[in-house]
Design a protein around this motif. Structure first.
Motif, PDB file in Angstrom:
ATOM      1  N   LEU B  74      39.253  -5.339  11.494  1.00  0.00           N
ATOM      2  CA  LEU B  74      40.322  -4.369  11.288  1.00  0.00           C
ATOM      3  C   LEU B  74      41.681  -5.016  11.545  1.00  0.00           C
ATOM      4  CD1 LEU B  74      40.192  -1.400  10.554  1.00  0.00           C
ATOM      5  CD2 LEU B  74      40.443  -0.850  12.943  1.00  0.00           C
ATOM      6  N   PHE B  75      41.758  -5.768  12.625  1.00  0.00           N
ATOM      7  CA  PHE B  75      42.999  -6.441  12.995  1.00  0.00           C
ATOM      8  C   PHE B  75      43.440  -7.391  11.885  1.00  0.00           C
ATOM      9  CE2 PHE B  75      45.270  -9.791  15.346  1.00  0.00           C
ATOM     10  CZ  PHE B  75      46.245  -9.003  15.934  1.00  0.00           C
ATOM     11  N   CYS B  76      42.497  -8.196  11.390  1.00  0.00           N
ATOM     12  CA  CYS B  76      42.836  -9.170  10.349  1.00  0.00           C
ATOM     13  C   CYS B  76      43.266  -8.463   9.068  1.00  0.00           C
ATOM     14  CB  CYS B  76      41.656 -10.075  10.063  1.00  0.00           C
ATOM     15  SG  CYS B  76      41.225 -11.099  11.440  1.00  0.00           S
ATOM     16  N   THR B  77      42.622  -7.322   8.755  1.00  0.00           N
ATOM     17  CA  THR B  77      43.006  -6.578   7.557  1.00  0.00           C
ATOM     18  C   THR B  77      44.455  -6.149   7.632  1.00  0.00           C
ATOM     19  OG1 THR B  77      40.789  -5.725   7.510  1.00  0.00           O
ATOM     20  CG2 THR B  77      42.379  -4.635   6.125  1.00  0.00           C
ATOM     21  N   VAL B  78      44.836  -5.642   8.822  1.00  0.00           N
ATOM     22  CA  VAL B  78      46.215  -5.179   8.966  1.00  0.00           C
ATOM     23  C   VAL B  78      47.180  -6.332   8.754  1.00  0.00           C
ATOM     24  CG1 VAL B  78      47.853  -4.203  10.577  1.00  0.00           C
ATOM     25  CG2 VAL B  78      45.574  -3.287  10.449  1.00  0.00           C
TER      26      VAL B  78
END
Lengths: 115, 262
Positions: B74-78
């Motif tokens: 999720l963090f990397c997607t953001v």
């Protein structure tokens, strides 16, 4: 009847795949990918279902010996949903970039490769 | 490849896939049967740690490392979306006005639902170990609640109430907190992401050891992630415009704007 739910899962997934293959817009294709992924939620939940099983939350009438539905696949479905949301947002951002660069989001009009 | 060939390939593929799946399904245990080996293992593990919500226990206690990976996704997607959607060459940010008609009933509904949704989100995060819910679900509810302000037609209010820097840092803080709790498990207990806090009484608000703390960390990350993601998309739709000087052949008089944007 015994495998009914599994076939529903595969049906939903194939519906999404057909949508992607016949898509005329990249946004439509991204939504179809979400539909295809929804099939996996149905499959996961169907695998863990048990007739007469209750939700896996203890307390009150639900104790250690009560039959509950499989919580492991429910946790996996939760992971699945989070990854699906991440993938969808990433792809939509890419679609915006493609629309800016090529002024088109029809996959058939985006044939040219760029290096 | 023409459309026709593509359809033929698709039909062949679907038929083969359907045949393979039918074969696989007939070998599977019957739908709704009572043999669930993983269920039994997970239930006894959950009972040993006095956690009421089995799904939360699995996510944050029994397979905490997997959830850490999920949170990192999720963090990397953001980060990826923020990188893709920033204003690029020949684009400029314009001021968004609050113009536009908003029905009074919509405004009233937003005023009523905004506090209710925030309280509900906090409640779902806090009771993640006891009742259905948890950090992921509660985080999404929280961020939805904040975006009700936009539904009410006030983008400037949304921007004031949502200092994006806070949420960018909140997201990182949530991930760091999650990792720190995992390492604390390794330092104080037996293994990474071990449940080292005394678990207390089943179904109590303060029970099940580290699970509520993990829920709070995940709630922070998810809420902040969704807010930053939606902020990027909203910004792209409302505030970022292509420079009028984009097609210099068609509009020869745009030199002034190009100069002012840079």
């Amino acid at each position: 009847m015994n495998y009914y739910a599994y076939f529903v899962a595969v049906g939903v997934m194939l519906l999404g795949v057909v949508g992607i293959a016949t898509s005329r817009s990249l946004v439509h294709a991204v939504v179809c990918l979400s539909v295809a992924q929804s099939g996996t939620y149905v499959l996961l939940i169907a695998v863990g279902f048990q007739y007469g099983g209750v939700a896996p939350i203890f307390g009150g009438q639900v104790g250690r010996t009560t039959a509950v539905v499989d919580p492991v696949v429910q946790a996996l479905a939760l992971t699945d949903i989070v990854v699906s949301a991440a993938v969808t947002s990433m792809l939509l951002a890419l679609v915006i970039q493609i629309a800016k660069r090529h002024q088109a989001i029809d996959p058939d009009r985006l044939g040219r490769l760029e290096g | 490849m023409t459309r026709r060939i593509r359809l033929v390939v698709l039909v062949v593929g679907i038929v083969a896939f359907a045949a393979a799946m039918s074969l696989a399904f007939t070998g599977m245990p019957h739908f709704g049967g009572d043999i669930h080996a993983y269920r039994d293992a997970a239930v006894s593990g959950t009972y040993a740690h006095d956690t009421a919500n089995v799904v939360s226990s699995i996510n944050f206690d029994q397979r905490g490392f997997d959830t850490f990976g999920e949170e990192t996704i999720l963090f990397c997607t953001v980060v990826g979306v923020a990188a893709l959607l920033r204003p690029v060459h020949r684009e400029r940010r314009r001021e968004v006005s609050d113009a536009g008609l908003v029905l009074e009933s919509t405004g009233l509904l937003v005023y009523v639902l905004f506090p209710l949704t925030i309280v509900l989100g906090v409640n779902v995060v806090a009771h993640g170990a006891v009742t259905p819910g948890g950090g992921f679900q509660g985080g999404v509810i929280l961020s939805t609640g904040i975006h009700l302000l936009y539904v009410g037609g006030r983008y400037s209010l949304l921007r004031k109430l949502r200092p994006l820097v806070w949420f960018q840092q909140g997201e990182a803080l949530g991930v760091v907190l999650f990792g720190a709790l995992g390492i604390a498990g390794a330092a104080l207990g037996s293994a990474l992401f071990a449940n080292v806090i005394p678990q207390g009484q089943l179904s109590d608000f303060i029970s099940s050891g580290t699970v509520p703390l993990f829920n709070i960390a995940v709630g922070m990350t998810v809420c902040s992630s969704v807010i930053v993601l939606l902020a990027s998309f909203l910004d792209q739709t409302l505030a970022i415009r292509a420079d009028a000087g984009n097609d210099s052949v068609r509009k020869p008089r745009s030199g002034f704007e190009e100069g002012s944007a840079s």
